[in-house]
Design a protein around this motif. Structure first.
Motif, PDB file in Angstrom:
ATOM      1  N   SER A   9       0.842  -1.200   0.000  1.00  0.00           N
ATOM      2  CA  SER A   9       0.000   0.000   0.000  1.00  0.00           C
ATOM      3  C   SER A   9       0.873   1.244   0.000  1.00  0.00           C
ATOM      4  O   SER A   9       1.745   1.389   0.856  1.00  0.00           O
ATOM      5  CB  SER A   9      -0.918   0.042   1.217  1.00  0.00           C
ATOM      6  OG  SER A   9      -1.639   1.265   1.230  1.00  0.00           O
ATOM      7  N   PRO A  10       0.618   2.168  -0.922  1.00  0.00           N
ATOM      8  CA  PRO A  10       1.374   3.415  -0.908  1.00  0.00           C
ATOM      9  C   PRO A  10       0.978   4.326   0.254  1.00  0.00           C
ATOM     10  O   PRO A  10       1.697   5.253   0.586  1.00  0.00           O
ATOM     11  CB  PRO A  10       1.038   4.059  -2.252  1.00  0.00           C
ATOM     12  CG  PRO A  10      -0.212   3.415  -2.716  1.00  0.00           C
ATOM     13  CD  PRO A  10      -0.267   2.059  -2.083  1.00  0.00           C
ATOM     14  N   ASN A  11      -0.148   4.036   0.896  1.00  0.00           N
ATOM     15  CA  ASN A  11      -0.617   4.816   2.028  1.00  0.00           C
ATOM     16  C   ASN A  11      -0.064   4.194   3.310  1.00  0.00           C
ATOM     17  O   ASN A  11      -0.598   3.212   3.812  1.00  0.00           O
ATOM     18  CB  ASN A  11      -2.148   4.844   2.038  1.00  0.00           C
ATOM     19  CG  ASN A  11      -2.714   5.718   3.123  1.00  0.00           C
ATOM     20  OD1 ASN A  11      -2.005   6.184   4.007  1.00  0.00           O
ATOM     21  ND2 ASN A  11      -4.008   5.931   3.069  1.00  0.00           N
ATOM     22  N   ARG A  12       0.975   4.782   3.840  1.00  0.00           N
ATOM     23  CA  ARG A  12       1.662   4.213   5.002  1.00  0.00           C
ATOM     24  C   ARG A  12       0.797   4.106   6.247  1.00  0.00           C
ATOM     25  O   ARG A  12       1.070   3.307   7.127  1.00  0.00           O
ATOM     26  CB  ARG A  12       2.917   5.013   5.311  1.00  0.00           C
ATOM     27  CG  ARG A  12       4.022   4.790   4.313  1.00  0.00           C
ATOM     28  CD  ARG A  12       5.296   5.489   4.750  1.00  0.00           C
ATOM     29  NE  ARG A  12       6.405   5.050   3.925  1.00  0.00           N
ATOM     30  CZ  ARG A  12       7.217   5.881   3.281  1.00  0.00           C
ATOM     31  NH1 ARG A  12       7.031   7.172   3.349  1.00  0.00           N
ATOM     32  NH2 ARG A  12       8.210   5.403   2.570  1.00  0.00           N
ATOM     33  N   ASN A  13      -0.242   4.904   6.339  1.00  0.00           N
ATOM     34  CA  ASN A  13      -1.096   4.900   7.521  1.00  0.00           C
ATOM     35  C   ASN A  13      -2.523   4.491   7.189  1.00  0.00           C
ATOM     36  O   ASN A  13      -3.454   4.864   7.887  1.00  0.00           O
ATOM     37  CB  ASN A  13      -1.082   6.283   8.192  1.00  0.00           C
ATOM     38  CG  ASN A  13       0.310   6.659   8.635  1.00  0.00           C
ATOM     39  OD1 ASN A  13       0.980   5.893   9.313  1.00  0.00           O
ATOM     40  ND2 ASN A  13       0.766   7.826   8.237  1.00  0.00           N
ATOM     41  N   GLY A  14      -2.689   3.719   6.143  1.00  0.00           N
ATOM     42  CA  GLY A  14      -4.022   3.344   5.704  1.00  0.00           C
ATOM     43  C   GLY A  14      -4.513   2.028   6.276  1.00  0.00           C
ATOM     44  O   GLY A  14      -3.916   1.445   7.187  1.00  0.00           O
ATOM     45  N   SER A  15      -5.588   1.569   5.717  1.00  0.00           N
ATOM     46  CA  SER A  15      -6.252   0.354   6.198  1.00  0.00           C
ATOM     47  C   SER A  15      -5.381  -0.891   6.056  1.00  0.00           C
ATOM     48  O   SER A  15      -5.395  -1.764   6.925  1.00  0.00           O
ATOM     49  CB  SER A  15      -7.573   0.171   5.443  1.00  0.00           C
ATOM     50  OG  SER A  15      -8.470   1.207   5.779  1.00  0.00           O
ATOM     51  N   THR A  16      -4.622  -0.986   4.980  1.00  0.00           N
ATOM     52  CA  THR A  16      -3.751  -2.147   4.797  1.00  0.00           C
ATOM     53  C   THR A  16      -2.708  -2.215   5.905  1.00  0.00           C
ATOM     54  O   THR A  16      -2.428  -3.281   6.446  1.00  0.00           O
ATOM     55  CB  THR A  16      -3.059  -2.102   3.422  1.00  0.00           C
ATOM     56  OG1 THR A  16      -4.064  -1.992   2.400  1.00  0.00           O
ATOM     57  CG2 THR A  16      -2.226  -3.344   3.173  1.00  0.00           C
ATOM     58  N   SER A  17      -2.147  -1.059   6.257  1.00  0.00           N
ATOM     59  CA  SER A  17      -1.131  -1.047   7.314  1.00  0.00           C
ATOM     60  C   SER A  17      -1.724  -1.434   8.665  1.00  0.00           C
ATOM     61  O   SER A  17      -1.028  -2.025   9.500  1.00  0.00           O
ATOM     62  CB  SER A  17      -0.434   0.312   7.397  1.00  0.00           C
ATOM     63  OG  SER A  17      -1.324   1.316   7.808  1.00  0.00           O
ATOM     64  N   ILE A  18      -2.988  -1.148   8.882  1.00  0.00           N
ATOM     65  CA  ILE A  18      -3.647  -1.550  10.133  1.00  0.00           C
ATOM     66  C   ILE A  18      -3.683  -3.070  10.227  1.00  0.00           C
ATOM     67  O   ILE A  18      -3.349  -3.649  11.268  1.00  0.00           O
ATOM     68  CB  ILE A  18      -5.063  -0.950  10.226  1.00  0.00           C
ATOM     69  CG1 ILE A  18      -4.970   0.576  10.369  1.00  0.00           C
ATOM     70  CG2 ILE A  18      -5.843  -1.567  11.381  1.00  0.00           C
ATOM     71  CD1 ILE A  18      -6.295   1.301  10.196  1.00  0.00           C
ATOM     72  N   LEU A  19      -4.060  -3.730   9.133  1.00  0.00           N
ATOM     73  CA  LEU A  19      -4.069  -5.200   9.148  1.00  0.00           C
ATOM     74  C   LEU A  19      -2.656  -5.750   9.298  1.00  0.00           C
ATOM     75  O   LEU A  19      -2.428  -6.687  10.075  1.00  0.00           O
ATOM     76  CB  LEU A  19      -4.712  -5.754   7.874  1.00  0.00           C
ATOM     77  CG  LEU A  19      -6.191  -5.489   7.651  1.00  0.00           C
ATOM     78  CD1 LEU A  19      -6.700  -6.342   6.479  1.00  0.00           C
ATOM     79  CD2 LEU A  19      -7.024  -5.733   8.882  1.00  0.00           C
ATOM     80  N   ALA A  20      -1.709  -5.181   8.570  1.00  0.00           N
ATOM     81  CA  ALA A  20      -0.327  -5.675   8.634  1.00  0.00           C
ATOM     82  C   ALA A  20       0.250  -5.521  10.043  1.00  0.00           C
ATOM     83  O   ALA A  20       0.907  -6.435  10.554  1.00  0.00           O
ATOM     84  CB  ALA A  20       0.538  -4.949   7.610  1.00  0.00           C
ATOM     85  N   GLU A  21       0.008  -4.387  10.677  1.00  0.00           N
ATOM     86  CA  GLU A  21       0.515  -4.166  12.036  1.00  0.00           C
ATOM     87  C   GLU A  21      -0.104  -5.142  13.029  1.00  0.00           C
ATOM     88  O   GLU A  21       0.580  -5.645  13.920  1.00  0.00           O
ATOM     89  CB  GLU A  21       0.271  -2.731  12.484  1.00  0.00           C
ATOM     90  CG  GLU A  21       1.353  -1.775  12.069  1.00  0.00           C
ATOM     91  CD  GLU A  21       2.738  -2.193  12.553  1.00  0.00           C
ATOM     92  OE1 GLU A  21       2.925  -2.460  13.759  1.00  0.00           O
ATOM     93  OE2 GLU A  21       3.642  -2.269  11.703  1.00  0.00           O
ATOM     94  N   ASN A  22      -1.392  -5.400  12.885  1.00  0.00           N
ATOM     95  CA  ASN A  22      -2.045  -6.345  13.782  1.00  0.00           C
ATOM     96  C   ASN A  22      -1.543  -7.764  13.556  1.00  0.00           C
ATOM     97  O   ASN A  22      -1.315  -8.507  14.518  1.00  0.00           O
ATOM     98  CB  ASN A  22      -3.566  -6.253  13.650  1.00  0.00           C
ATOM     99  CG  ASN A  22      -4.115  -5.103  14.451  1.00  0.00           C
ATOM    100  OD1 ASN A  22      -4.331  -5.226  15.647  1.00  0.00           O
ATOM    101  ND2 ASN A  22      -4.298  -3.957  13.808  1.00  0.00           N
ATOM    102  N   PHE A  23      -1.342  -8.147  12.313  1.00  0.00           N
ATOM    103  CA  PHE A  23      -0.761  -9.456  12.014  1.00  0.00           C
ATOM    104  C   PHE A  23       0.622  -9.553  12.649  1.00  0.00           C
ATOM    105  O   PHE A  23       0.959 -10.547  13.294  1.00  0.00           O
ATOM    106  CB  PHE A  23      -0.674  -9.666  10.500  1.00  0.00           C
ATOM    107  CG  PHE A  23       0.014 -10.941  10.130  1.00  0.00           C
ATOM    108  CD1 PHE A  23      -0.709 -12.109   9.951  1.00  0.00           C
ATOM    109  CD2 PHE A  23       1.398 -10.992   9.977  1.00  0.00           C
ATOM    110  CE1 PHE A  23      -0.065 -13.304   9.632  1.00  0.00           C
ATOM    111  CE2 PHE A  23       2.043 -12.167   9.665  1.00  0.00           C
ATOM    112  CZ  PHE A  23       1.313 -13.331   9.485  1.00  0.00           C
TER     113      PHE A  23
END
Length: 177
Positions: A9-23
């Motif tokens: 994701s080019p959005n460092r603080n977006g929804s994808t990063s939320i899932l990645a951080e939780n994983f």
């Protein structure tokens, strides 16, 4: 286990990063070493199809993909994290996947575990059909062992994602490894 998350994701603080951080939190809680590679802000050029690599050799392009290659060939699991862009993975992540051709046999021999983390604004039942078909084909072709998918339906903004069940699902997937 060494896990590499390819953050697409080019959005460092977006929804994808939320899932990645939780994983990542879940996997680290289970004692795993997790490295996130931001493929969107790396210098990775598209495959030129020159086949100078012979499909299992050095790529003529000397860019950040060399670091991604080393990380993948020394890990036990790869996680594809991407927003859904027109029913497929982001172009930046797809560019990295296309460059797998230069080390395809080496990836095959690794028998890596894999997972998919993705989000989309759309919440229709068919939203992720094309992306999951592509992921499953990739898993089959490269001989990965799929450990699961978190498909974040209706995650059009970080606040929508945070209030959904998907961050917890991503955490539990990481924790289950």
């Amino acid at each position: 286990m060494k896990i590499v998350i390819l953050m697409g994701s080019p959005n460092r603080n977006g929804s994808t990063s939320i899932l990645a951080e939780n994983f990542k939190k879940g996997a680290e809680k289970s004692g795993h070493d997790v490295k996130v590679i931001d493929v969107c802000h790396a210098d990775v050029r598209p495959c030129t199809g020159c086949v100078a690599c012979g499909y299992e050799g050095e790529c003529v392009q000397h860019d950040d993909n060399e670091h991604i290659r080393k990380a993948l060939l020394s890990c036990d699991m790869v996680v594809f994290a991407t927003p859904l862009y027109y029913y497929g993975m982001s172009a930046q992540l797809k560019t990295v996947v296309d460059r797998f051709c230069a080390y395809n046999s080496s990836l095959n021999r690794r028998h890596l575990r894999s997972a998919l983390l993705t989000v989309a604004w759309n919440a229709d039942g068919w939203t992720f059909d094309a992306l999951t078909a592509h992921y499953k084909t990739l898993v089959r072709y490269i001989n990965f062992e799929d450990k699961g998918m978190v498909l974040g339906y209706g995650c059009g903004s970080p606040s929508m994602t945070r209030s959904s069940k998907y961050p917890e699902q991503a955490y539990k997937l990481g924790r289950s490894l």
